[in-house]
Write a protein that holds these residues in place. Structure first.
Motif, PDB file in Angstrom:
ATOM      1  N   HIS A   1       0.900  -1.372   0.107  1.00 19.62           N
ATOM      2  CA  HIS A   1       0.004  -0.210  -0.031  1.00 19.62           C
ATOM      3  C   HIS A   1       0.951   1.288  -0.132  1.00 19.62           C
ATOM      4  O   HIS A   1       0.524   2.785  -0.278  1.00 19.62           O
ATOM      5  N   ALA A   2       2.188   1.417   0.323  1.00 23.52           N
ATOM      6  CA  ALA A   2       2.668   2.389   0.551  1.00 23.52           C
ATOM      7  C   ALA A   2       4.315   1.997   0.467  1.00 23.52           C
ATOM      8  O   ALA A   2       4.445   0.432   1.136  1.00 23.52           O
ATOM      9  N   VAL A   3       5.584   2.267   0.820  1.00 22.95           N
ATOM     10  CA  VAL A   3       6.593   2.335   0.332  1.00 22.95           C
ATOM     11  C   VAL A   3       7.471   3.384   1.137  1.00 22.95           C
ATOM     12  O   VAL A   3       7.922   4.503   0.766  1.00 22.95           O
ATOM     13  N   VAL A   4       7.982   3.473   2.134  1.00 16.41           N
ATOM     14  CA  VAL A   4       8.320   4.336   2.816  1.00 16.41           C
ATOM     15  C   VAL A   4      10.225   4.072   2.109  1.00 16.41           C
ATOM     16  O   VAL A   4      10.858   2.919   2.569  1.00 16.41           O
ATOM     17  N   TYR A   5      11.026   5.265   1.441  1.00 14.57           N
ATOM     18  CA  TYR A   5      12.611   5.571   1.212  1.00 14.57           C
ATOM     19  C   TYR A   5      13.597   5.687   2.225  1.00 14.57           C
ATOM     20  O   TYR A   5      13.299   6.810   2.545  1.00 14.57           O
ATOM     21  N   CYS A   6      14.158   4.711   2.727  1.00 16.74           N
ATOM     22  CA  CYS A   6      15.397   5.608   3.930  1.00 16.74           C
ATOM     23  C   CYS A   6      16.477   4.818   3.237  1.00 16.74           C
ATOM     24  O   CYS A   6      17.155   3.708   4.449  1.00 16.74           O
ATOM     25  N   VAL A   7      16.501   5.325   2.470  1.00 15.53           N
ATOM     26  CA  VAL A   7      18.340   4.555   1.514  1.00 15.53           C
ATOM     27  C   VAL A   7      19.276   5.612   2.438  1.00 15.53           C
ATOM     28  O   VAL A   7      20.529   5.590   2.339  1.00 15.53           O
ATOM     29  N   GLY A   8      19.234   5.873   3.042  1.00 16.59           N
ATOM     30  CA  GLY A   8      20.159   7.083   3.402  1.00 16.59           C
ATOM     31  C   GLY A   8      21.049   8.331   2.322  1.00 16.59           C
ATOM     32  O   GLY A   8      19.853   8.657   1.611  1.00 16.59           O
ATOM     33  N   ALA A   9      22.104   7.887   2.318  1.00 14.90           N
ATOM     34  CA  ALA A   9      22.971   9.319   0.944  1.00 14.90           C
ATOM     35  C   ALA A   9      23.938   8.267   1.353  1.00 14.90           C
ATOM     36  O   ALA A   9      25.071   8.092   2.316  1.00 14.90           O
ATOM     37  N   ALA A  10      24.131   7.755  -0.127  1.00 17.85           N
ATOM     38  CA  ALA A  10      24.735   6.276  -0.280  1.00 17.85           C
ATOM     39  C   ALA A  10      26.528   6.844  -0.741  1.00 17.85           C
ATOM     40  O   ALA A  10      27.295   6.211  -1.103  1.00 17.85           O
ATOM     41  N   THR A  11      26.401   8.068  -1.116  1.00 19.44           N
ATOM     42  CA  THR A  11      28.197   8.739  -1.851  1.00 19.44           C
ATOM     43  C   THR A  11      28.242   9.545  -0.941  1.00 19.44           C
ATOM     44  O   THR A  11      27.907   9.594  -0.058  1.00 19.44           O
ATOM     45  N   ASP A  12      30.048  10.808  -1.386  1.00 18.00           N
ATOM     46  CA  ASP A  12      30.401  11.421  -0.550  1.00 18.00           C
ATOM     47  C   ASP A  12      30.676  12.640  -1.342  1.00 18.00           C
ATOM     48  O   ASP A  12      30.955  12.261  -2.551  1.00 18.00           O
ATOM     49  N   ARG A  13      30.695  13.783  -1.135  1.00 16.94           N
ATOM     50  CA  ARG A  13      31.082  14.801  -1.289  1.00 16.94           C
ATOM     51  C   ARG A  13      32.329  14.896  -1.912  1.00 16.94           C
ATOM     52  O   ARG A  13      33.307  14.089  -1.946  1.00 16.94           O
ATOM     53  N   ARG A  14      32.181  14.848  -3.510  1.00 14.01           N
ATOM     54  CA  ARG A  14      33.436  15.510  -4.341  1.00 14.01           C
ATOM     55  C   ARG A  14      34.198  17.044  -3.334  1.00 14.01           C
ATOM     56  O   ARG A  14      33.761  17.899  -3.100  1.00 14.01           O
ATOM     57  N   LEU A  15      35.563  17.235  -3.642  1.00 11.26           N
ATOM     58  CA  LEU A  15      36.626  18.092  -3.575  1.00 11.26           C
ATOM     59  C   LEU A  15      36.179  18.772  -4.798  1.00 11.26           C
ATOM     60  O   LEU A  15      36.464  20.506  -4.790  1.00 11.26           O
ATOM     61  N   GLY A  16      36.385  18.651  -6.281  1.00 10.74           N
ATOM     62  CA  GLY A  16      36.204  19.373  -7.773  1.00 10.74           C
ATOM     63  C   GLY A  16      37.931  20.023  -7.156  1.00 10.74           C
ATOM     64  O   GLY A  16      37.986  21.183  -7.879  1.00 10.74           O
ATOM     65  N   ILE A  17      38.840  19.440  -6.565  1.00  8.43           N
ATOM     66  CA  ILE A  17      41.019  20.078  -6.876  1.00  8.43           C
ATOM     67  C   ILE A  17      41.520  19.175  -7.571  1.00  8.43           C
ATOM     68  O   ILE A  17      41.066  17.911  -7.636  1.00  8.43           O
ATOM     69  N   PRO A  18      42.189  19.530  -8.554  1.00  6.36           N
ATOM     70  CA  PRO A  18      43.035  18.232  -8.916  1.00  6.36           C
ATOM     71  C   PRO A  18      43.928  17.654  -8.418  1.00  6.36           C
ATOM     72  O   PRO A  18      44.509  17.779  -7.017  1.00  6.36           O
ATOM     73  N   GLY A  19      44.090  16.396  -8.782  1.00  2.00           N
ATOM     74  CA  GLY A  19      44.730  15.505  -8.154  1.00  2.00           C
ATOM     75  C   GLY A  19      44.285  14.933  -7.628  1.00  2.00           C
ATOM     76  O   GLY A  19      44.118  13.675  -6.826  1.00  2.00           O
ATOM     77  N   GLU A  20      42.713  14.928  -6.876  1.00  2.00           N
ATOM     78  CA  GLU A  20      41.559  14.136  -6.013  1.00  2.00           C
ATOM     79  C   GLU A  20      41.683  12.866  -6.444  1.00  2.00           C
ATOM     80  O   GLU A  20      41.264  11.645  -5.491  1.00  2.00           O
ATOM     81  N   GLU A  21      41.653  12.693  -7.227  1.00  2.00           N
ATOM     82  CA  GLU A  21      41.757  10.557  -8.321  1.00  2.00           C
ATOM     83  C   GLU A  21      43.344  10.309  -7.626  1.00  2.00           C
ATOM     84  O   GLU A  21      43.498   9.220  -7.905  1.00  2.00           O
ATOM     85  N   LEU A  22      44.047  10.682  -7.212  1.00  2.00           N
ATOM     86  CA  LEU A  22      45.563  10.146  -6.917  1.00  2.00           C
ATOM     87  C   LEU A  22      45.473   9.000  -5.937  1.00  2.00           C
ATOM     88  O   LEU A  22      45.047   9.050  -5.257  1.00  2.00           O
ATOM     89  N   PRO A  23      46.341   7.662  -6.398  1.00  2.00           N
ATOM     90  CA  PRO A  23      46.875   6.901  -5.178  1.00  2.00           C
ATOM     91  C   PRO A  23      46.881   7.506  -4.595  1.00  2.00           C
ATOM     92  O   PRO A  23      47.704   8.688  -4.039  1.00  2.00           O
ATOM     93  N   GLY A  24      46.226   6.830  -3.443  1.00  2.00           N
ATOM     94  CA  GLY A  24      46.650   7.590  -1.615  1.00  2.00           C
ATOM     95  C   GLY A  24      45.634   8.316  -1.507  1.00  2.00           C
ATOM     96  O   GLY A  24      45.440   8.743   0.175  1.00  2.00           O
TER      97      GLY A  24
END
Ligand code: NAP
Length: 447
Positions: free
Chosen positions: A92-115
Motif C-alpha cells: 500500500h505504501a513504500v517508505v524510502y530510508c536509503v540514506g546518503a549513499a555516496t560522498d561529496r567531492r572536492l573538485g580539485i586537481p589530484g583528487e583521484e591520485l592513489p593514496g
C-alpha cells in the motif's frame, strides 16, 4: 491491513518501522535492505571502538524482531533488483530510508591520485562493508591528512591513531586490524577551511582525541586566533563554546615523547593534491581568512602539508533512486512532511525518511522525530491507500519472481558465523567482510 515496505534497515528505516507498528495495530511492515545484514550505518558507519553507540543495534534489533515486522535482506530496489514501481504494486505504501549513499567531492586537481580516498571508503574498509574496495590505505604512510572537521573526520583520525590493544576487542575485520597494528603513521593533520568555532564535530567526539594512548593533540594558537571567537568565545552557542574550550586546552606544544601527533589545523582550504612518485605526496592548501559573515575568503597564500594518505571527509551525498524524483542540488528527494512530491504534487503511497529526506546531518537520534513525521503523514493517508486490493503476500510474489531474501534466520546465522570467526581468531565477534561469506553463512552453505 496496511502493508508497508520500508526500503533501508538503518536507523531511519528501523525507527519508521517501529513508529508504524506502535501507532497502528493493522500495519505490517517489510524492511528491505540490499545488504544481507541490517542496521545500515550503525553496522557500517559507527566506528568499531564506539561500543556504546554500536549497542543501539539492540534497540533496532527489537524493532526487526517485532511480530508484525519482517527483515528482507539482500533485496536491492532499483536497477538489477526489484523496480520501485513493482514495490508500489505489492504494498500500500513504500517508505524510502536509503540514506546518503555516496560522498561529496572536492573538485580539485589530484583528487583521484592513489593514496587519496574518501573517508567513507576508509570507514567501509574497517567496518567490513562487503562492497569495500579496501586495502593498501596505510602502506608506506607516515603522515596522513584528513580534510574536513566533522564527526566522520574525528572518527577516521581516531581510528588511525588507535593501537591494536584498543581495536582488537572490537568487531573490526581481521585484515583491517592487522594493517592498523602494523601502521607507521606518526603525523595526523585534521584540517578545516573555516575557524575553530565553525567546526562541525561535537564536543564529546572531539574530547576523545585527547584521551588516546601515546598520542598528542595540538592546536596552533596563532592560527586558531584568526577566529575572533577562539580568543573570546562568550558570544558563541553552548556547543560551539564547548568545542572552543577543548581546542584552547590543546593550544601550544603537546606533551613530549608521544608516538603520534594529531594537529588540528584551521583556515586552510584544499587547492590541489600533489603527486610524488605516482601517488599523493602532499596536499596544497590555500590560507583563508574569515569574511565576517561566517564564511572565508582566499588569501592567495599557500601551504603544503606532507601526506602519503589523504582522507576526504567533507560529508555524504544522497544519490538518485530510479523511479523517484530527486533534488540534485540538495541530494535529497523532494517531499512535504515525508510525502514524496512529483513536480510539486504529492505522489500517493510514496514516502521518505532519514538522510534521503533531510540531507546528511544530525546524529542517529535525529532520525526518530524525522521518521515519526513521515509515519504521521502515512497513517493520515491510510484510508485512501488501503482502497486498493493487493495481489497477496509480497514475500510470496517476490519469491515467485526469483528474489531470494535473507530473512531474520539468515541474519542470525551470519551473527553465529561472526561469533565463530572471532573465537577462531581469539577475539570477540569479528565481522565477515565479503559477499560470499555473508551469503553462504546466511544460506547455511558455509559448512
Ligand atoms: P559534516 O558534519 O557535514 O562535516 C563536513 C566537514 O567537511 C565540515 O567541516 C565542512 O566544512 C567540510 N567541507 C565540506 N566541503 C568542503 C570542501 N570543499 N573543502 C573543505 N572542507 C569541506 O559531515 P560528516 O563529518 O560526514 O558527518 C555527517 C553527519 O554524521 C553529521 O551530522 C555528523 O554529526 C554525523 N556523525 C556523527 C557521529 C557521532 O555522533 N559520533 C559520527 C560520525 C558522523 P564547512 O563547515 O566549512 O562546510
Amino acid at each position: 491491513m496496511l502493508r508497508v515496505a520500508v526500503v533501508g534497515s538503518g536507523p531511519s528505516g528501523c525507527y519508521t518501522a517501529q513508529s508504524l507498528v506502535q501507532q497502528d495495530a493493522r500495519v505490517r511492515v517489510d524492511v528491505l535492505d540490499r545488504l544481507p545484514c541490517p542496521y545500515g550505518l550503525v553496522r557500517y558507519g559507527v566506528a568499531p571502538d564506539h561500543e556504546k553507540i554500536k549497542s543501539l543495534q539492540h534497540t533496532l534489533r527489537a524493532v526487526l524482531e517485532h511480530e508484525r515486522v519482517r527483515f528482507l535482506g539482500g533485496v536491492p530496489v532499483g536497477p538489477g533488483g526489484v523496480p520501485a514501481a513493482r514495490l508500489r504494486e505489492l504494498y500500500h505504501a513504500v517508505v524510502y530510508c536509503v540514506g546518503a549513499a555516496t560522498d561529496r567531492r572536492l573538485g580539485i586537481p589530484g583528487e583521484e591520485l592513489p593514496g587519496s580516498w574518501s573517508a567513507t571508503e576508509f570507514v567501509s574498509w574497517y567496518s567490513a562493508h562487503p562492497d569495500s574496495v579496501g586495502g593498501g590505505f596505510l602502506r608506506g604512510v607516515r603522515s596522513a591528512v584528513v580534510i574536513g572537521v566533522g564527526n566522520v573526520a574525528v572518527d577516521v583520525t581516531r581510528v588511525l591513531a588507535r593501537g591494536v590493544t584498543e581495536l582488537s576487542p572490537t568487531d573490526m575485520p581481521h585484515a583491517a586490524l592487522t594493517a592498523l597494528a602494523a601502521s607507521e603513521v606518526t603525523d595526523l593533520h585534521m584540517v578545516g577551511r573555516r575557524g575553530p568555532s565553525q567546526a562541525r564535530f561535537t564536543t564529546k567526539e572531539l574530547r576523545e582525541l585527547g584521551t588516546l594512548p601515546d598520542t598528542g593533540v595540538t592546536v596552533d594558537p596563532a592560527e586558531a586566533a584568526r577566529d575572533p571567537a577562539f580568543t573570546d568565545p562568550s558570544a558563541l552557542s553552548a556547543p560551539q563554546r564547548r568545542n572552543v574550550e577543548v581546542l584552547r586546552g590543546w593550544s601550544g606544544a603537546p606533551a613530549p615523547g608521544v608516538r603520534r601527533l594529531i594537529r588540528l589545523r584551521f583556515f586552510l582550504r584544499p587547492a590541489e593534491l600533489i603527486a610524488r612518485e605516482g601517488r599523493v605526496g602532499a596536499v596544497r592548501f590555500e590560507r583563508t581568512a574569515p569574511d565576517g559573515r561566517g564564511g572565508v575568503t582566499g588569501t592567495g597564500l599557500f601551504e603544503d602539508i606532507e601526506a602519503q594518505l589523504v582522507l576526504r571527509s567533507v560529508g555524504y551525498r544522497g544519490v538518485p533512486l530510479e523511479g523517484l524524483p530527486f533534488d540534485a542540488a540538495a541530494g535529497t528527494v523532494p517531499h512535504r512532511a515525508g510525502r514524496v512530491l512529483r513536480e510539486g504534487a504529492v505522489a500517493p503511497g510514496e514516502y521518505v525518511a532519514g538522510w534521503i529526506k533531510r540531507g546528511p546531518t544530525g546524529v542517529i537520534g535525529t532520525n526518530r522525530p524525522c521518521a515519526k513525521e513521515t509515519v504521521a503523514s502515512l497513517l493520515r493517508d491510510a484510508p485512501s491507500l488501503t482502497d486498493r486490493a493487493l495481489p497477496g503476500d509480497p514475500l510470496a510474489a517476490l519469491r515467485a519472481e526469483g528474489v531470494e531474501p535473507v530473512e531474520w534466520e539468515g541474519w542470525q546465522a551470519i551473527e553465529r558465523a561472526e561469533a565463530r570467526l572471532g573465537a577462531s581468531l581469539g577475539r570477540n565477534t569479528v565481522k565477515l567482510s565479503d559477499w560470499e561469506s555473508l551469503l553462504s553463512a546466511a544460506r547455511g552453505t558455509d559448512g
